[in-house]
Design an enzyme around this catalytic site. Sequence first.
Site, PDB file in Angstrom:
ATOM      1  N   GLY A  34       0.654  -1.336   0.092  1.00 41.14           N
ATOM      2  CA  GLY A  34       0.164  -0.363  -0.254  1.00 41.14           C
ATOM      3  C   GLY A  34       1.004   1.160  -0.065  1.00 41.14           C
ATOM      4  O   GLY A  34       2.007   1.223   0.198  1.00 41.14           O
ATOM      5  N   THR A  36       1.082   3.820   2.005  1.00 44.17           N
ATOM      6  CA  THR A  36       1.651   4.083   3.424  1.00 44.17           C
ATOM      7  C   THR A  36       2.841   3.312   3.767  1.00 44.17           C
ATOM      8  O   THR A  36       4.173   3.900   3.956  1.00 44.17           O
ATOM      9  CB  THR A  36       0.582   4.155   4.693  1.00 44.17           C
ATOM     10  OG1 THR A  36      -0.442   4.435   4.493  1.00 44.17           O
ATOM     11  CG2 THR A  36       1.428   4.905   5.865  1.00 44.17           C
ATOM     12  N   ASP A  89       3.269  -2.529   8.286  1.00 42.56           N
ATOM     13  CA  ASP A  89       2.133  -2.316   7.286  1.00 42.56           C
ATOM     14  C   ASP A  89       1.161  -1.226   7.411  1.00 42.56           C
ATOM     15  O   ASP A  89       0.972  -0.777   8.344  1.00 42.56           O
ATOM     16  CB  ASP A  89       1.583  -3.919   7.502  1.00 42.56           C
ATOM     17  CG  ASP A  89       0.947  -4.113   5.923  1.00 42.56           C
ATOM     18  OD1 ASP A  89       0.804  -3.350   5.026  1.00 42.56           O
ATOM     19  OD2 ASP A  89       0.643  -5.163   5.866  1.00 42.56           O
ATOM     20  N   GLY A  90       0.330  -1.176   6.485  1.00 38.83           N
ATOM     21  CA  GLY A  90      -0.948  -0.244   6.395  1.00 38.83           C
ATOM     22  C   GLY A  90      -2.173  -0.691   6.788  1.00 38.83           C
ATOM     23  O   GLY A  90      -1.939  -1.950   7.115  1.00 38.83           O
ATOM     24  N   ASP A  92      -6.756  -0.267   6.430  1.00 39.95           N
ATOM     25  CA  ASP A  92      -7.745   0.366   5.938  1.00 39.95           C
ATOM     26  C   ASP A  92      -8.691   1.052   6.982  1.00 39.95           C
ATOM     27  O   ASP A  92      -9.267   2.166   6.935  1.00 39.95           O
ATOM     28  CB  ASP A  92      -8.619  -0.245   4.910  1.00 39.95           C
ATOM     29  CG  ASP A  92      -7.803  -0.971   3.825  1.00 39.95           C
ATOM     30  OD1 ASP A  92      -7.156   0.127   3.055  1.00 39.95           O
ATOM     31  OD2 ASP A  92      -7.428  -2.208   3.554  1.00 39.95           O
ATOM     32  N   GLY A 103      -6.618  -5.010   3.222  1.00 36.76           N
ATOM     33  CA  GLY A 103      -6.887  -5.659   1.899  1.00 36.76           C
ATOM     34  C   GLY A 103      -7.411  -4.851   0.749  1.00 36.76           C
ATOM     35  O   GLY A 103      -7.706  -5.350  -0.271  1.00 36.76           O
ATOM     36  N   GLY A 105      -5.646  -2.969  -0.951  1.00 38.06           N
ATOM     37  CA  GLY A 105      -4.745  -3.227  -1.905  1.00 38.06           C
ATOM     38  C   GLY A 105      -4.656  -4.648  -2.370  1.00 38.06           C
ATOM     39  O   GLY A 105      -3.874  -5.064  -3.387  1.00 38.06           O
ATOM     40  N   GLU A 111      -0.218 -10.473   3.543  1.00 36.56           N
ATOM     41  CA  GLU A 111       0.003  -9.699   4.570  1.00 36.56           C
ATOM     42  C   GLU A 111      -0.218 -10.295   5.977  1.00 36.56           C
ATOM     43  O   GLU A 111       0.481 -10.351   7.082  1.00 36.56           O
ATOM     44  CB  GLU A 111      -1.012  -8.527   4.589  1.00 36.56           C
ATOM     45  CG  GLU A 111      -0.534  -7.622   3.355  1.00 36.56           C
ATOM     46  CD  GLU A 111      -1.422  -6.460   3.049  1.00 36.56           C
ATOM     47  OE1 GLU A 111      -0.987  -5.369   2.683  1.00 36.56           O
ATOM     48  OE2 GLU A 111      -2.563  -6.449   3.298  1.00 36.56           O
TER      49      GLU A 111
HETATM   50  C1  5RP Z   1      -3.101  -3.887   1.113  1.00 33.76           C
HETATM   51  C2  5RP Z   1      -3.404  -3.241   2.416  1.00 33.76           C
HETATM   52  C3  5RP Z   1      -2.787  -1.940   2.621  1.00 33.76           C
HETATM   53  O1  5RP Z   1      -2.166  -1.878   3.711  1.00 33.76           O
HETATM   54  C4  5RP Z   1      -3.998  -0.964   2.938  1.00 33.76           C
HETATM   55  O2  5RP Z   1      -5.105  -0.917   1.947  1.00 33.76           O
HETATM   56  C5  5RP Z   1      -3.673   0.397   3.320  1.00 33.76           C
HETATM   57  O3  5RP Z   1      -3.388   1.155   2.176  1.00 33.76           O
HETATM   58  P1  5RP Z   1      -2.877   2.472   2.054  1.00 33.76           P
HETATM   59  O4  5RP Z   1      -1.689   2.865   2.888  1.00 33.76           O
HETATM   60  O5  5RP Z   1      -2.515   2.642   0.430  1.00 33.76           O
HETATM   61  O6  5RP Z   1      -3.956   3.410   2.595  1.00 33.76           O
HETATM   62  O7  5RP Z   1      -4.137  -3.946   3.274  1.00 33.76           O
HETATM   63  O8  5RP Z   1      -3.850  -5.180   0.880  1.00 33.76           O
END
Ligand code: 5RP
Length: 236
Positions: A34, A36, A89-90, A92, A103, A105, A111
Amino acid sequence: MKPRQTEIEEAKKNAALEAVKHVKDGFVVGLGSGSTAAYAIEEIGNRIRNERLHFLGVPTSYQAFMLAIKHRITITTLDEHPTLDLVIDGADQIDQDLNLIKGMGGALTREKIVASASKRLIIIADENKKVKVLGENNHPIPMEVIPFSARLIIRKIGEMGGIPAIREGNGKVGPVITDNGNMIIDARFGLVTNPTELECRLKSVVGVVETGLFVRMANTVYIGKHSGVEKLEKKM
Ligand code: 5RP
């Protein structure tokens, strides 16, 4: 005044920089996916270069893999390193107990596997990701499913009271295909007051590979603001 999007990007970066301070020389680190997490991967690369440190990275997606190569992070696998020191990790959505929806992404399965192999999961996000209850604002729960079972799962989610939809591609016609060759179903359940119970029910549907509900997995969350960072720790 700065445009709102610039402030959000600064907030994501601030959270990422704070999280990467936890990476110590010799660590094996899970690299999240993602926008972030991308800032964290870049900063890990900076530290390798500037401080002459040695880290190994386990990417959670092709996106993370390609960023790791770009930032010269040595890649390893769970086969070689089944226990990781840290994952960054990021997310939502993040609730008050640090349960997560991930998820959007499409990388949720890798993950979650990488997070489950790690001694510590650090989540980085901007303020918009904080909620009281998961599912606020009609946010869906992404699920990775075996394509053969997609229609059947759509029916079963409907019977469970959810509103499911197969995720469509951007830049490609038809469904999104994950890095594992599967499809994503986004299912709306309204407010998820009991994420443990919903996770159990969804995982019991045959053909569901993994769900984007990460229940009590995150140890630390850094919420980035355009100036500064808020730290949240899991309550024991
Ligand atoms: C991907 C994820 C990402 O970490 C989540 O969607 C956050 O993304 P972003 O930092 O672009 O908002 O779970 O599967």
